[in-house]
Scaffold this active site. Sequence first.
Site, short mmCIF file in Angstrom:
data_model
loop_
_atom_site.label_atom_id
_atom_site.label_comp_id
_atom_site.label_asym_id
_atom_site.label_seq_id
_atom_site.Cartn_x
_atom_site.Cartn_y
_atom_site.Cartn_z
N HIS A 71 26.61 -11.34 16.37
CA HIS A 71 26.85 -9.89 16.34
C HIS A 71 27.99 -9.53 15.40
O HIS A 71 29.04 -10.17 15.43
CB HIS A 71 27.15 -9.36 17.75
CG HIS A 71 25.93 -9.38 18.62
ND1 HIS A 71 25.39 -10.55 19.10
CD2 HIS A 71 25.12 -8.38 19.04
CE1 HIS A 71 24.29 -10.27 19.79
NE2 HIS A 71 24.11 -8.97 19.76
N GLN A 96 25.63 1.55 15.78
CA GLN A 96 27.02 1.92 15.47
C GLN A 96 27.08 3.40 15.07
O GLN A 96 28.00 4.12 15.46
CB GLN A 96 27.58 1.01 14.38
CG GLN A 96 27.58 -0.46 14.81
CD GLN A 96 28.70 -1.31 14.21
OE1 GLN A 96 29.75 -0.82 13.83
NE2 GLN A 96 28.47 -2.61 14.14
N ALA A 136 27.13 -2.51 24.40
CA ALA A 136 25.98 -1.63 24.13
C ALA A 136 26.53 -0.21 24.01
O ALA A 136 26.92 0.39 25.01
CB ALA A 136 24.96 -1.73 25.26
N VAL A 137 26.63 0.28 22.78
CA VAL A 137 27.42 1.48 22.50
C VAL A 137 26.60 2.77 22.41
O VAL A 137 27.17 3.83 22.20
CB VAL A 137 28.23 1.31 21.18
CG1 VAL A 137 29.29 0.24 21.34
CG2 VAL A 137 27.31 1.01 20.00
N1 GUN Z 1 26.58 -3.00 20.22
C1 GUN Z 1 25.42 -2.55 19.76
N2 GUN Z 1 25.14 -3.11 18.59
C2 GUN Z 1 26.18 -3.94 18.33
C3 GUN Z 1 26.46 -4.78 17.25
O1 GUN Z 1 25.70 -4.91 16.30
N3 GUN Z 1 27.64 -5.45 17.30
C4 GUN Z 1 28.50 -5.34 18.35
N4 GUN Z 1 29.63 -6.04 18.29
N5 GUN Z 1 28.25 -4.59 19.39
C5 GUN Z 1 27.08 -3.90 19.35
#
Ligand code: GUN
Length: 167
Positions: free
Chosen positions: A63, A84, A118-119
Site C-alpha cells: 500500500h 485518496q 479505509a478512507v
Molecule cells: N486506504 C485506501 N486506499 C489506501 C491506499 O492506497 N493506501 C493506504 N495507505 N491507505 C489506503
Amino acid sequence: MTIVDKNLFIEHYGGIYEDSPWVAELAWDRLCEPGEVQSIGNVLAQCVDDADDETKLALIRAHPDLAGRAAIRGELTQESTGEQASAGIDKCSPEEFERFQEYNDQYHRKFGFPFVMAVRDSNRQQILATFAERLQNDADIEFARAIAEIHKIARLRLAALEQESDG
Ligand code: GUN
C-alpha cells in the site's frame, strides 16, 4: 458475473487487494475445489487470513502512503487514486500535507509498514486524528488493524467492480 478463465479472473479481481494479484490467484484455485459455494469476497478474504505473517506484511507494504511520494508523482493505482481523492487527500493544505509526511515517517519508523486506513467515508481531519491515535498502538495491534482495514478496502473495491460489471 461468472468468469471461466483463470487469467481473466486474475485480471478482473487482481486489484481488489492492492498490487497483490496472488490473492486472486489463490482464490481461483479454491473456487475450483469442490465444496460449499462461497462469495468471491469471502474466498479472497480467507486467502489473506490463511497467509503467513511474512506474506501479510508484504501485502500491507504493497500500500502506498496516504499523501505520500507515489501520490505526488501520480504513481498510484487507479483504485488508490480514487480512494485518496474521495477523502480529499489530494487537496491537502500545506500544513495538512506536512502533518501527513510527519505521521507517515513516524509510523514507518515505529511499525516498519505504511499506515493503512479505509478512507472512503472519512475526511482529512478525521484521517489525521485516527492516524495520531493509531501511532500510539503496539505493533501487533497495528498489524491486525492494517489487515482489517485492507479487508474493508477490498470489500469497497469489490462492490465498485460489481457495480461496474452490472451497469
Ligand atoms: N486506504 C485506501 N486506499 C489506501 C491506499 O492506497 N493506501 C493506504 N495507505 N491507505 C489506503
